[in-house]
Write a protein that holds these residues in place. Structure first.
Motif, mmCIF file in Angstrom:
data_model
loop_
_atom_site.group_PDB
_atom_site.id
_atom_site.type_symbol
_atom_site.label_atom_id
_atom_site.label_comp_id
_atom_site.label_asym_id
_atom_site.label_seq_id
_atom_site.Cartn_x
_atom_site.Cartn_y
_atom_site.Cartn_z
ATOM 1 N N GLY A 158 89.015 -65.427 14.826
ATOM 2 C CA GLY A 158 88.553 -66.505 13.961
ATOM 3 C C GLY A 158 87.476 -67.327 14.640
ATOM 4 N N LEU A 159 86.398 -67.617 13.926
ATOM 5 C CA LEU A 159 85.308 -68.428 14.454
ATOM 6 C C LEU A 159 84.958 -69.543 13.477
ATOM 7 N N ILE A 160 84.456 -70.633 14.014
ATOM 8 C CA ILE A 160 84.010 -71.766 13.193
ATOM 9 C C ILE A 160 82.512 -71.968 13.393
ATOM 10 N N ALA A 161 81.798 -72.116 12.292
ATOM 11 C CA ALA A 161 80.371 -72.451 12.312
ATOM 12 C C ALA A 161 80.245 -73.926 11.948
ATOM 13 N N ALA A 162 79.771 -74.745 12.893
ATOM 14 C CA ALA A 162 79.681 -76.188 12.685
ATOM 15 C C ALA A 162 78.232 -76.638 12.658
ATOM 16 N N SER A 163 77.895 -77.471 11.683
ATOM 17 C CA SER A 163 76.541 -77.996 11.573
ATOM 18 C C SER A 163 76.551 -79.254 10.727
ATOM 19 N N GLU A 164 75.542 -80.088 10.922
ATOM 20 C CA GLU A 164 75.371 -81.242 10.040
ATOM 21 C C GLU A 164 74.903 -80.798 8.663
ATOM 22 N N ASN A 168 73.894 -74.479 6.019
ATOM 23 C CA ASN A 168 73.715 -73.592 7.156
ATOM 24 C C ASN A 168 75.046 -73.079 7.707
ATOM 25 N N THR A 169 76.109 -73.864 7.573
ATOM 26 C CA THR A 169 77.415 -73.352 7.995
ATOM 27 C C THR A 169 77.816 -72.159 7.130
ATOM 28 N N ILE A 170 77.474 -72.229 5.864
ATOM 29 C CA ILE A 170 77.792 -71.124 4.948
ATOM 30 C C ILE A 170 76.924 -69.901 5.263
ATOM 31 N N ILE A 171 75.666 -70.135 5.567
ATOM 32 C CA ILE A 171 74.764 -69.026 5.901
ATOM 33 C C ILE A 171 75.259 -68.286 7.140
ATOM 34 N N PHE A 172 75.686 -69.025 8.149
ATOM 35 C CA PHE A 172 76.206 -68.384 9.358
ATOM 36 C C PHE A 172 77.572 -67.748 9.113
ATOM 37 N N SER A 185 83.868 -72.913 8.136
ATOM 38 C CA SER A 185 82.819 -73.920 8.268
ATOM 39 C C SER A 185 83.383 -75.239 8.753
ATOM 40 N N SER A 186 82.549 -76.021 9.423
ATOM 41 C CA SER A 186 82.924 -77.367 9.843
ATOM 42 C C SER A 186 81.678 -78.242 9.869
ATOM 43 N N ASP A 188 82.014 -81.146 11.631
ATOM 44 C CA ASP A 188 82.313 -81.958 12.814
ATOM 45 C C ASP A 188 81.661 -81.324 14.046
ATOM 46 N N VAL A 189 80.348 -81.470 14.153
ATOM 47 C CA VAL A 189 79.624 -80.791 15.227
ATOM 48 C C VAL A 189 80.012 -81.336 16.605
ATOM 49 N N VAL A 190 80.283 -82.615 16.692
ATOM 50 C CA VAL A 190 80.671 -83.194 17.984
ATOM 51 C C VAL A 190 82.059 -82.720 18.382
ATOM 52 N N GLY A 191 83.012 -82.818 17.473
ATOM 53 C CA GLY A 191 84.375 -82.431 17.787
ATOM 54 C C GLY A 191 84.493 -80.978 18.208
ATOM 55 N N VAL A 192 83.817 -80.089 17.492
ATOM 56 C CA VAL A 192 83.893 -78.663 17.814
ATOM 57 C C VAL A 192 83.274 -78.386 19.183
ATOM 58 N N GLN A 193 82.158 -79.048 19.489
ATOM 59 C CA GLN A 193 81.517 -78.831 20.791
ATOM 60 C C GLN A 193 82.350 -79.384 21.938
ATOM 61 N N VAL A 194 82.958 -80.527 21.746
ATOM 62 C CA VAL A 194 83.806 -81.097 22.799
ATOM 63 C C VAL A 194 85.007 -80.192 23.065
ATOM 64 N N CYS A 195 85.620 -79.697 22.007
ATOM 65 C CA CYS A 195 86.737 -78.763 22.166
ATOM 66 C C CYS A 195 86.316 -77.550 22.989
ATOM 67 N N ALA A 196 85.155 -76.999 22.669
ATOM 68 C CA ALA A 196 84.680 -75.787 23.334
ATOM 69 C C ALA A 196 84.414 -76.016 24.810
ATOM 70 N N ALA A 197 83.940 -77.200 25.160
ATOM 71 C CA ALA A 197 83.600 -77.487 26.552
ATOM 72 C C ALA A 197 84.817 -77.871 27.383
ATOM 73 N N VAL A 198 85.652 -78.746 26.850
ATOM 74 C CA VAL A 198 86.713 -79.329 27.665
ATOM 75 C C VAL A 198 87.920 -78.405 27.785
ATOM 76 N N LYS A 199 88.096 -77.481 26.847
ATOM 77 C CA LYS A 199 89.213 -76.538 26.972
ATOM 78 C C LYS A 199 89.078 -75.705 28.235
ATOM 79 N N ASN A 200 87.863 -75.471 28.703
ATOM 80 C CA ASN A 200 87.667 -74.732 29.943
ATOM 81 C C ASN A 200 88.157 -75.526 31.151
#
Length: 355
Positions: A158-164, A168-172, A185-186, A188-200
């Motif tokens: 499962g993947l999420i495409a996030a954008s303002e 474009n989220t639908i296109i991706f 789709s999402s 919440d561009v900030v929330g998704v990016q923070v999750c991706a970075a800090v989970k590491n």
């Protein structure tokens, strides 16, 4: 969606695995790799022997060391460079006609924070400050529990495409409608990016705990689940402080889903790094965290969480946050405290772990 032309900038494991998924769906994908041996391996043997060995790549995938060629006349461009090099890589693309005119849709796979003179920035903010103005608010961030090996195998992911930009989220999402991928789709561009970075970051601590628990009468599976839950709370705390907009981001595959697989999967490089801190004393060769980042290639693989940890620490200091787990890992990697002492203090334990 009909077959599209896609350029993937960065032929590491994740960039290659994502390219394989798109190619499996009929898209024509060209990978950019800095290393000539990677280009030759992909083009001549249909395998990325350096970064994703053991996986036969689709005939729809080619590779080149010419970054302008890979980015030119593509319907989509996917950025998969390590966070340390993302900004400098994007600067090489801005004069390419289809980028300069905004004709190509741009997505980002990179996980982590990007260092700048004004402090650490999120990936989309960084590239949108470099790209032509037409991309402002229109780039897309792609994340989710997605180890490259399983994506390459075609295992359900499962993947999420996030954008303002919701369009474009639908296109991706449509681009990623290929065998083995379920896309969402999402906004919440900030929330998704923070999750991706800090989970590491959390995954490195999880790896430390996992290694210690192998010979421990104190730590075990329950302890690791406690750590995972506490780590998710810190991710959410930082996310909202930085501007996340949706609480459900952190309970979705972007949050708890990605955190879970990063902490527990045998493919996880950050978990492995945490284990190597205990089992191989890997930090002994580095003076501090800055030295580790400067010489990270000597690790033999890229633990993005070690780099992200520095920036999480800086951001949390700036925002006045108390992130006990993230701050603790910063001190471990900076050679200020011992991992075992940190875990014991974190859980308020008096009993020492067995040697």
């Amino acid at each position: 969606m009909n077959s599209k032309t896609v350029g993937v900038i960065g032929a590491g494991a994740w960039g290659t695995g994502f390219a394989q998924a798109l190619a499996r769906g009929g898209h024509k994908v060209e990978l950019w790799a800095l290393e000539s041996e990677v280009v030759d391996s992909i083009n001549n043997e249909h395998e990325n022997k350096k970064f994703l060995p053991g996986f036969k790549l689709s005939e729809n995938i080619t590779a080149s060391s010419d970054i302008e060629k890979v980015a030119t006349k593509k319907d989509f461009l996917i950025l998969a460079s390590p966070s340390l090099y993302l900004a400098s890589t994007v600067k090489k693309l801005v004069t390419i006609p289809n980028i300069a005119d905004g004709d190509t849709f741009i997505g980002v796979l990179t996980k982590g924070f990007v260092p700048t003179k004004k402090g650490a920035k999120l990936c989309l903010e960084t590239i949108e400050n470099v790209l032509p103005g037409i991309y402002k608010g229109n780039t897309v961030y792609i994340s989710g529990p997605s180890h490259a090996e399983e994506v390459a195998m075609g295992k359900l992911t499962g993947l999420i495409a996030a954008s303002e930009n919701p369009k474009n989220t639908i296109i991706f999402r449509e681009l990623m409608r290929v065998p083995g991928i379920v896309a969402y789709s999402s906004l919440d561009v900030v929330g998704v990016q923070v999750c991706a970075a800090v989970k590491n970051v959390i995954a490195i601590v999880y790896g430390i705990c996992d290694a210690i628990s192998q010979d421990s009468d104190t730590f075990g599976d329950n302890s690791e689940s406690l750590l995972l839950a506490a780590g998710l709370n810190e991710i959410q705390q930082l996310g909202f402080a930085m501007g996340a907009t949706h609480a459900e981001t952190f309970t979705s595959i972007a949050g708890v889903g990605d955190l879970d697989v990063t902490c527990k999967s045998k493919y996880g490089r950050n978990r492995r790094f945490g284990q190597d801190i205990i089992n191989k004393n890997i930090l002994s060769k580095f003076k501090n965290l800055d030295d580790l980042i400067a010489r990270v290639n000597e690790v033999g693989y890229l633990p993005e969480g070690a780099i992200a940890c520095k920036y999480v620490y800086e951001i949390s200091e700036r925002l006045g946050l108390k992130l006990v787990i993230c701050d603790g890992l910063y001190k471990i990697l900076n050679c200020e405290i011992e991992p075992e002492d940190f875990l014991r203090d974190l859980l308020r334990l008096k009993k020492r772990v067995k040697k």
